[in-house]
Motif scaffolding. Sequence first.
Motif, PDB file in Angstrom:
ATOM      1  N   ARG A 223       9.216   2.099   8.610  1.00 53.67           N
ATOM      2  CA  ARG A 223       8.540   2.817   7.629  1.00 53.67           C
ATOM      3  C   ARG A 223       7.000   3.500   7.917  1.00 53.67           C
ATOM      4  O   ARG A 223       6.031   2.994   8.694  1.00 53.67           O
ATOM      5  CB  ARG A 223       7.785   1.924   6.326  1.00 53.67           C
ATOM      6  N   VAL A 261       6.814   8.324   4.765  1.00 54.41           N
ATOM      7  CA  VAL A 261       6.400   8.300   3.632  1.00 54.41           C
ATOM      8  C   VAL A 261       4.302   9.608   4.164  1.00 54.41           C
ATOM      9  O   VAL A 261       3.769   9.060   4.632  1.00 54.41           O
ATOM     10  CB  VAL A 261       5.124   6.935   3.197  1.00 54.41           C
ATOM     11  N   GLU A 303      -6.358   9.081  -5.006  1.00 53.36           N
ATOM     12  CA  GLU A 303      -5.232   9.649  -3.949  1.00 53.36           C
ATOM     13  C   GLU A 303      -4.322   8.885  -2.852  1.00 53.36           C
ATOM     14  O   GLU A 303      -3.700   7.858  -2.787  1.00 53.36           O
ATOM     15  CB  GLU A 303      -4.187  10.585  -3.813  1.00 53.36           C
ATOM     16  N   ALA A 306      -4.587   5.109  -3.356  1.00 52.34           N
ATOM     17  CA  ALA A 306      -3.521   4.683  -3.914  1.00 52.34           C
ATOM     18  C   ALA A 306      -2.042   4.153  -3.185  1.00 52.34           C
ATOM     19  O   ALA A 306      -1.657   3.326  -2.893  1.00 52.34           O
ATOM     20  CB  ALA A 306      -3.364   5.904  -4.922  1.00 52.34           C
ATOM     21  N   ILE A 307      -2.173   4.994  -1.947  1.00 49.15           N
ATOM     22  CA  ILE A 307      -0.889   5.733  -1.173  1.00 49.15           C
ATOM     23  C   ILE A 307      -0.816   4.217  -0.451  1.00 49.15           C
ATOM     24  O   ILE A 307       0.244   3.522  -0.142  1.00 49.15           O
ATOM     25  CB  ILE A 307      -0.508   6.596  -0.764  1.00 49.15           C
ATOM     26  N   ALA A 309      -2.480   1.320  -0.620  1.00 55.02           N
ATOM     27  CA  ALA A 309      -2.159   0.201  -1.636  1.00 55.02           C
ATOM     28  C   ALA A 309      -1.009  -0.071  -1.920  1.00 55.02           C
ATOM     29  O   ALA A 309      -0.578  -1.237  -1.525  1.00 55.02           O
ATOM     30  CB  ALA A 309      -2.837   0.500  -2.928  1.00 55.02           C
ATOM     31  N   GLU A 310      -0.603   1.058  -1.746  1.00 56.02           N
ATOM     32  CA  GLU A 310       1.222   0.352  -1.620  1.00 56.02           C
ATOM     33  C   GLU A 310       1.681   0.231  -0.521  1.00 56.02           C
ATOM     34  O   GLU A 310       2.614  -0.422  -0.671  1.00 56.02           O
ATOM     35  CB  GLU A 310       1.972   2.250  -2.637  1.00 56.02           C
ATOM     36  N   VAL A 311       1.829   1.014   0.356  1.00 59.50           N
ATOM     37  CA  VAL A 311       2.302   0.483   1.785  1.00 59.50           C
ATOM     38  C   VAL A 311       1.476  -0.610   2.510  1.00 59.50           C
ATOM     39  O   VAL A 311       2.456  -1.064   3.221  1.00 59.50           O
ATOM     40  CB  VAL A 311       2.209   2.038   2.802  1.00 59.50           C
ATOM     41  N   TYR A 312       0.778  -1.130   1.806  1.00 54.26           N
ATOM     42  CA  TYR A 312      -0.339  -2.119   1.506  1.00 54.26           C
ATOM     43  C   TYR A 312      -0.377  -3.227   1.487  1.00 54.26           C
ATOM     44  O   TYR A 312      -1.241  -3.364   0.420  1.00 54.26           O
ATOM     45  CB  TYR A 312      -0.888  -2.144   3.090  1.00 54.26           C
ATOM     46  N   PRO A 313       0.827  -3.816   0.874  1.00 52.36           N
ATOM     47  CA  PRO A 313       0.949  -4.647  -0.489  1.00 52.36           C
ATOM     48  C   PRO A 313      -0.813  -5.872  -0.809  1.00 52.36           C
ATOM     49  O   PRO A 313      -0.246  -6.531   0.315  1.00 52.36           O
ATOM     50  CB  PRO A 313       2.306  -4.591  -0.931  1.00 52.36           C
TER      51      PRO A 313
END
Length: 346
Positions: A223, A261, A303, A306-307, A309-313
């Motif tokens: 990814r 992404v 934004e 948020a991205i 935080a999503e790709v590094y949970p």
Amino acid sequence: MGWRMPSETDAHERTWMAFPTEGQTLGDTDVLREEGYATWTEVANAVSEFEPVTMLVDPSEQLRAKRMLSGAIEIIEAPVDEFWMRDSGPTFVIDDERPGTLGAVDWIFNGWGAPAWADWQKAAQHARIIADVTGAELISSTLVNEGGGIHVDGAGTVLLTETVQLDPRRNPFADRQRVEAEMLRTIGATKAVWLPRGLTRDYDEFGTNGHVDIVATIVSPGRILLHEQRDPAHPDHDVTRELRAHLEQQTDAAGRQFEVVGIPAPAQLSDAEGFVDWSYVNHLVTNEGVVACGFGDEKADAEARAILAEVYPGRRVVTVDARPLFDRGGGIHCITQQQPLLEVSA
């Protein structure tokens, strides 16, 4: 030796930085100099909330550094001219067959191609200084390269850029095969994914000629997070669209085709010098956190958080205003270098 560069998402022992010194990079007015000192300090203090930070500080800047930096930050006196630690410092590696063994790759650093304006002779010694401090095994390389010119997944894949490692100002006699062989020897990369170029601004007089760490990073195996310029008025609109198409056709060391992404650029397109290369890709992953670049664009900064935080949970994302860094030629990733946490054998 079976050296391997871990992913930036693996646990860190600490982050290394260098404190600014007076000169062209810092700025030629009191206002610019104070802005530079303050921004490097803000990044260091932000990183120190997640993990230890060690700062190389030139003798001329000891008093200022001790006054400005958090007391939690370790200071080591060392000669400093350029202070982009990602590029002048070591690339840390480990040996999976020898748990507890740390290696430090000492690339040749010549100030991004030995431009006339750069002062880099002191910075070129940083890798050896840090290797000595950490007790790392020094891995000398004959390749002119910088840490900002590579990104890895920790599992054999490395991202490179044709205009960096094959830059005739850096490596006039290199070809892909020689570069890839050196990547295998030094950082354990078994698969090189070459980008054809970097962002537009990075090719000006003070640029790096295409560092990958402002364009793309591997956030997890298979990814890629890619800078995305959505405005057709910016030349990077075409550049990033072409890079996406290119990367979507590539595979990693395990044979996986990449999921790409996009992380959009902020709205501002230019400054007094031309088209900006403001990029949220140039962040630092830390223990349990991400220190992200901010650009004074509330909507785009949010934004980006948020991205990330999503790709590094599971990681907390914080933003530091990176405009003073980009004005000087880089971002948060460019001024930091992670040292991996070693596994200790039983």
